[in-house]
Write an enzyme that holds these catalytic residues in place. Structure first.
Site, PDB file in Angstrom:
ATOM      1  N   SER A   1       5.810 -19.733  51.772  1.00  0.00           N
ATOM      2  CA  SER A   1       5.724 -18.268  51.745  1.00  0.00           C
ATOM      3  C   SER A   1       5.509 -17.782  53.169  1.00  0.00           C
ATOM      4  CB  SER A   1       4.539 -17.806  50.887  1.00  0.00           C
ATOM      5  OG  SER A   1       4.300 -16.423  51.125  1.00  0.00           O
TER       6      SER A   1
ATOM      7  N   ASP B   1       0.744 -22.443  51.168  1.00  0.00           N
ATOM      8  CA  ASP B   1      -0.518 -22.218  51.882  1.00  0.00           C
ATOM      9  C   ASP B   1      -0.829 -23.355  52.849  1.00  0.00           C
ATOM     10  OD1 ASP B   1      -0.678 -20.016  50.297  1.00  0.00           O
ATOM     11  OD2 ASP B   1      -2.193 -20.806  48.938  1.00  0.00           O
TER      12      ASP B   1
ATOM     13  N   ASN C   1      19.621 -12.803  42.919  1.00  0.00           N
ATOM     14  CA  ASN C   1      19.916 -12.578  44.340  1.00  0.00           C
ATOM     15  C   ASN C   1      18.572 -12.510  45.042  1.00  0.00           C
ATOM     16  OD1 ASN C   1      20.511 -11.846  46.881  1.00  0.00           O
ATOM     17  ND2 ASN C   1      21.631  -9.982  46.362  1.00  0.00           N
TER      18      ASN C   1
ATOM     19  N   GLY D   1       7.701 -16.429  48.638  1.00  0.00           N
ATOM     20  CA  GLY D   1       7.270 -17.747  48.170  1.00  0.00           C
ATOM     21  C   GLY D   1       7.422 -17.860  46.662  1.00  0.00           C
TER      22      GLY D   1
ATOM     23  N   HIS E   1      -0.012 -15.740  55.300  1.00  0.00           N
ATOM     24  CA  HIS E   1       0.320 -17.170  55.398  1.00  0.00           C
ATOM     25  C   HIS E   1       0.413 -17.618  56.861  1.00  0.00           C
ATOM     26  CE1 HIS E   1       0.935 -17.688  51.022  1.00  0.00           C
ATOM     27  NE2 HIS E   1       0.967 -16.378  51.127  1.00  0.00           N
TER      28      HIS E   1
HETATM   29  C1  LIG Z   1       0.074 -21.310  46.581  1.00  0.00           C
HETATM   30  C2  LIG Z   1       0.948 -20.085  46.578  1.00  0.00           C
HETATM   31  N1  LIG Z   1       2.180 -20.173  46.077  1.00  0.00           N
HETATM   32  C3  LIG Z   1       3.008 -19.101  46.046  1.00  0.00           C
HETATM   33  C4  LIG Z   1       2.615 -17.893  46.557  1.00  0.00           C
HETATM   34  C5  LIG Z   1       3.549 -16.712  46.499  1.00  0.00           C
HETATM   35  O1  LIG Z   1       4.045 -16.337  47.744  1.00  0.00           O
HETATM   36  P1  LIG Z   1       4.668 -14.853  47.947  1.00  0.00           P
HETATM   37  O2  LIG Z   1       3.518 -13.915  48.047  1.00  0.00           O
HETATM   38  O3  LIG Z   1       5.453 -14.942  49.198  1.00  0.00           O
HETATM   39  O4  LIG Z   1       5.510 -14.574  46.750  1.00  0.00           O
HETATM   40  C6  LIG Z   1       1.329 -17.743  47.081  1.00  0.00           C
HETATM   41  C7  LIG Z   1       0.910 -16.430  47.607  1.00  0.00           C
HETATM   42  O5  LIG Z   1       0.041 -16.247  48.376  1.00  0.00           O
HETATM   43  C8  LIG Z   1       0.470 -18.874  47.099  1.00  0.00           C
HETATM   44  O6  LIG Z   1      -0.778 -18.776  47.578  1.00  0.00           O
END
Ligand SMILES: Cc1ncc(COP(=O)(O)O)c(C=O)c1O
Length: 458
Positions: free
Chosen positions: A229, A208, A303, A99, A234
């Site tokens: 994400s 989320d 990448n 994410g 999630h």
């Molecule tokens: C609102 C939000 N954005 C972005 C992310 C980042 O996701 P990732 O852990 O897959 O990098 C999170 C992570 O939990 C999140 O809560």
């Protein structure tokens, strides 16, 4: 002999391996228990705040992709991208490795020269929210732009949209990028109207909130771009992973793919050549005429592709999204009803008007007069093995990464108002889980524990 050959054909071997995978998974991970079926629970057992919920199908999908051994993004990835964009009703979804990467790519795409005057240039501003997860905001700084922090409303945990106009600077504000906090949508009515009035890009961090609706329409479909994400806590998981959704304008497909795939100008899918039908017919930059388009770079890219194996898991998980969403809503409603009598001690998160959140967690905001602190509460929940979390980074500007940056460069970001709401979230907010792996007895234990705690705080 012929029978023997059929039995030992590669397809038959694969079918048998996958059958054994399901059997193994049923024995090791739970005896063929449907992913959303409730677990038996005894006091003293850990109640996670979140986690992966899966069956043998996910394990078989992962092993099947491993046997195919394509490894990099391929047929599974393509299928998952189509299925995800279909569920959301967006033009295109592009898979990435997290994410956070999705957020970085979405902001990076806005810097492309191909967007002309609307591109995000160094020093331009992006309006965001002070409370939340750091990688919603970090990509703005990583792209040399300036985040402008609105305060967060402790009741919804989302940005105070009444500050939008105050944050706006003609000619400098280029975009709004915010997350739907804990699954609760930010005020999409106000934010989309503001973006339209000032011709701004909108990126929804939907990491989320997969399955949340606002005015009956899924979040992640209101902005120009949105992100997901698929990390285990999630709504669905592929281990590590994420996606960028291109909501309307397909020019973003080439831009996101370019930044995701090394910055390349070529848009051939993996393993394909000459999609543009003039692979050796381009002259770009100061390269010689006819330079191989596969190796022409129009952006400073990354990448950030995931593996096909991860996509295979994600495809199975996506079929479970409706059941997962129903379980999250049910668990949230059970906690809300069971804790209603504790409203002298806690404020509870309020769903944004016209929304139906697919909740990421259940928020407990400790009231100033509660007689105990957020830390007291967290410690007690930890003692009882009830998983609990702060609201991510709290007030992000107080995190060392941001506070230190501002000491070095006071113009690195701007803040609207005093951020008292984000401070309240930082000081008083704890959330517990609502994920589909929780049983009714786990939810009841959490409710009983909280009732017991407020009667006898430390
Ligand atoms: C609102 C939000 N954005 C972005 C992310 C980042 O996701 P990732 O852990 O897959 O990098 C999170 C992570 O939990 C999140 O809560």
């Amino acid at each position: 002999m012929a029978m023997q050959n059929i039995k030992n054909s590669p397809e038959a071997i694969k079918t048998e391996i996958l059958r054994l995978c399901r059997e193994y998974s049923a024995r090791v991970h739970g005896a063929n228990r449907p992913a959303t079926e409730e677990l038996p629970f005894e006091a003293g057992q850990t109640i996670p705040y979140a986690g992966r919920v899966f069956e043998g199908e996910e394990v078989a999908a992962a092993v099947g992709a491993a046997l195919d051994f394509w490894l990099t993004l391929g047929a599974e990835g393509e299928a998952f991208e189509k299925e995800l964009s279909g569920v959301l009703g967006v033009k295109k979804s592009l898979l990435v490795n997290s994410g956070s990467s999705a957020n970085l790519l979405a902001v990076s795409a806005l810097t492309s020269r191909k967007l002309g005057d609307r591109r995000l240039r160094p020093g331009d501003e992006v309006i965001t929210c002070a409370a939340g997860f750091p990688t919603t905001v970090a990509p703005i700084l990583q792209n040399q732009a300036v985040p402008v922090f609105l305060d967060a409303d402790p009741a919804t945990l989302n940005a105070r949209v009444e500050q939008l106009e105050e944050a706006f600077v003609e000619g400098r504000t280029k975009a709004v990028m915010m997350a739907h906090t804990l699954g609760n949508p930010f005020d999409l009515g106000a934010v989309t109207a503001f973006c339209q009035a000032h011709n701004l890009w909108l990126i929804e961090d939907n990491c989320d909130a997969l399955g949340t609706t606002y005015q009956g329409r899924l979040t992640g479909t209101f902005g120009d771009l949105s992100t997901q994400s698929f990390y285990p806590p999630h709504h669905i998981t592929m281990g590590e992973g994420g996606a960028v959704n291109i909501v309307r304008d397909m020019k973003f497909k080439v831009l996101i793919e370019s930044f995701r795939d090394w910055g390349r100008d070529c848009w051939c899918a993996s393993g394909h050549d000459n999609t543009c039908r003039k692979r050796f017919g381009w002259q770009l930059g100061e390269l010689p005429e006819g330079y191989d388009h596969k190796y022409i770079y129009s952006h400073l890219g990354y990448n950030m592709k995931p593996l096909d194996l991860q996509a295979a898991i994600g495809r199975v998980q996506l079929t479970r999204l409706p059941a997962f969403g129903a379980a999250r809503r049910k668990n949230w409603a059970a906690l809300r009803a069971g804790l209603d009598a504790l409203s002298d001690y806690f404020d509870f998160q309020i769903a944004t008007p016209a929304s139906d959140p697919s909740w990421f967690g259940f928020l407990l905001m400790v009231k100033p007069e509660a007689g105990f602190s957020r830390a007291d509460l967290s410690r007690h929940l930890d003692d009882k093995k009830i998983g609990n979390r702060a609201l991510f980074g709290g007030n992000l500007v107080r995190q060392p990464a941001f506070a230190d940056l501002r000491k070095e460069n006071p113009a690195a970001f701007r803040v609207i108002g005093d951020l008292a709401g984000a401070d309240r979230i930082m000081n008083d907010a704890v959330f517990v889980g609502v994920y589909p792996g929780l049983s009714e007895s786990m939810i009841q234990f959490t409710i009983d524990t909280l009732h017991g705690f407020v009667k006898n705080p430390p």
